[in-house]
Design an enzyme around this catalytic site. Structure first.
Site, short mmCIF file in Angstrom:
data_model
loop_
_atom_site.label_atom_id
_atom_site.label_comp_id
_atom_site.label_asym_id
_atom_site.label_seq_id
_atom_site.Cartn_x
_atom_site.Cartn_y
_atom_site.Cartn_z
N ARG A 90 -34.17 -13.67 30.37
CA ARG A 90 -33.03 -12.74 30.16
C ARG A 90 -33.89 -11.61 29.37
NH1 ARG A 90 -27.86 -12.83 26.20
NH2 ARG A 90 -26.76 -10.94 27.41
N HIS A 179 -24.18 -7.66 29.79
CA HIS A 179 -23.55 -8.90 30.03
C HIS A 179 -23.35 -8.92 31.68
CE1 HIS A 179 -21.26 -9.29 26.15
NE2 HIS A 179 -22.60 -9.72 25.89
#
Ligand code: AMP
Length: 393
Positions: A90, A179
């Site tokens: 990520r 996000h």
């Protein structure tokens, strides 16, 4: 043969990980290494309902990854034998350059490192984790999946700050959104569950970090986080929206430096700043005890989310589905009810019993007659990262 992906999310002092089967979504093991670089750190590893722990100093991310590898062995799951086909990382900021999952080599890692100027709190830790993980797991491809990617095609009207265009261009000042992996996963899941591709959706990702997005027919048209993850909703320790004039004022009157202001808005604000706690379970306890700071913090939080719902309704020109996700959104019925209180005029009617029922499954919590369907859909960023990873290797 299972296509397992080791998904890593490296923060400045932590490594969250999951071993995910990209096809079935099954998670064989997961865990977190915390307080890396501090006197005493810990790793908690979960496998088959059993918990394995390590307590002691964790020098750096490389040491953390090594301990994680040993815990995998202790839990009788050797990473090399587990059919690990890739490591998925990520990465918070992809800037304008990285708009898709990217297989990592030295050059792309260096380019992600350069983006640290846009995300000084996040990208350096992501890069450290990537560099160390490539050493610890040299035989499989490593892929970066960016938090900003879903919002790459945000309409210019939504992505542009109204400041001098030259300054904005030179310093890459624009709204990137974050996000994204979660907003993409959740809005995609809603479309899949309802079997409709034309939906107007609002997704509320309410966790320790919090963000909202407006999605039309699968494409995001607005989101609450901006150039950094500081803009928008009130968060665990971040302020969200604030008049930039406040910063000038505090600089002039309180002598606060850029570093002081950075710490104030990122770490000493939000629920922590208002109530002294960032966990909503603690917040509700304080409210029950009659703590007025906690009650105000809750009101400020819900007010801000409501403001965004109203704004996004207008941006979308109507609304089909509103979905809650992440730690608060998935678990906190009280907060969901407070956010959606008295919105019948907008076609939003919560069913109190459905809202109160605890579940780990995607579900509808509005009444059958509600014009807008309200849902709770647990996010699964790890699975989304695993799928994005296998798609590019
Ligand atoms: P996340 O960042 O998505 O992991 O969300 C973490 C946050 O979710 C915590 O800081 C809590 O505020 C909130 N949270 C987690 N579980 C619960 C729960 N059962 N009830 C209320 N809030 C919760």
């Amino acid at each position: 043969m299972a296509r397992n992906v080791l998904v890593l999310n490296c923060g400045s002092s932590s490594i969250k990980y999951q071993l995910v089967d990209a096809d079935t979504g099954e998670c064989a093991a997961s865990g977190i290494a915390e307080r890396i670089g501090e006197k005493v750190g810990s790793v908690t590893h979960l496998r088959d309902g059993k918990t394995y722990t390590y307590q002691g100093r964790i020098e750096d991310h490389a040491a953390g990854l090594d301990i994680i590898r040993r815990l995998f062995e202790d839990s009788r799951l050797e990473l090399t034998d587990a059919g690990v086909v890739a490591v998925g990382h990520r990465v918070v900021h992809g800037g304008r350059r990285f708009t898709d999952p990217t297989v990592l080599d030295d050059a792309t890692v260096a380019a992600i490192d350069e983006l640290s100027v846009l995300a000084p709190l996040h990208n350096p830790a992501n890069v450290t984790g990537i560099r160390q993980a490539r050493k610890v797991f040299p035989d499989v491809p490593h892929v970066a999946v960016f938090d900003t990617a879903f919002f790459r095609d945000l309409p210019e009207a939504a992505a542009t700050y109204a400041i001098d265009r030259e300054v904005a261009r030179k310093y890459e000042v624009r709204r990137y959104g974050f996000h994204g992996t979660s907003h993409a996963y959740v809005s995609g899941k809603v479309a899949e569950l309802l079997d409709r591709t034309d939906l107007r959706q609002i997704v509320l990702h309410l966790g320790n970090g919090a963000s909202a997005s407006a999605v039309r027919a699968g494409k995001p048209v607005e989101t609450s986080m901006g150039m950094t993850p500081l803009e928008g909703l009130v968060m665990g320790s971040r302020s969200g929206d604030i008049d930039p004039g406040v910063l000038f004022h505090l600089n002039r009157q309180a002598g606060m430096s850029v570093a002081d202001l950075d710490t104030l808005l990122n770490r000493r604000s939000g629920m922590t700043g208002l109530a002294g706690v960032n966990d909503f379970r603690d917040l509700h306890r304080l409210i029950d005890e009659g703590n007025t700071d906690a009650a105000l913090a809750f009101d400020v939080y819900c007010h801000r989310v409501r403001k965004y719902i109203g704004a996004y309704l207008a941006v979308l020109g109507g609304l089909d589905v509103l979905t809650f996700t992440a730690g608060v959104g998935e678990n906190d019925a009280l907060t969901r009810a407070a956010i959606l209180r008295d919105l019948e005029g907008l076609g939003i009617r919560l069913d109190p019993a459905r809202n109160a029922a605890a579940s780990r499954e995607p579900r509808t919590i509005s009444t059958d007659g509600s014009a807008v369907r309200v849902m709770v859909v647990p996010t699964n960023e790890e699975l989304a990262i695993a799928r994005a990873t296998v798609a590019v290797i």
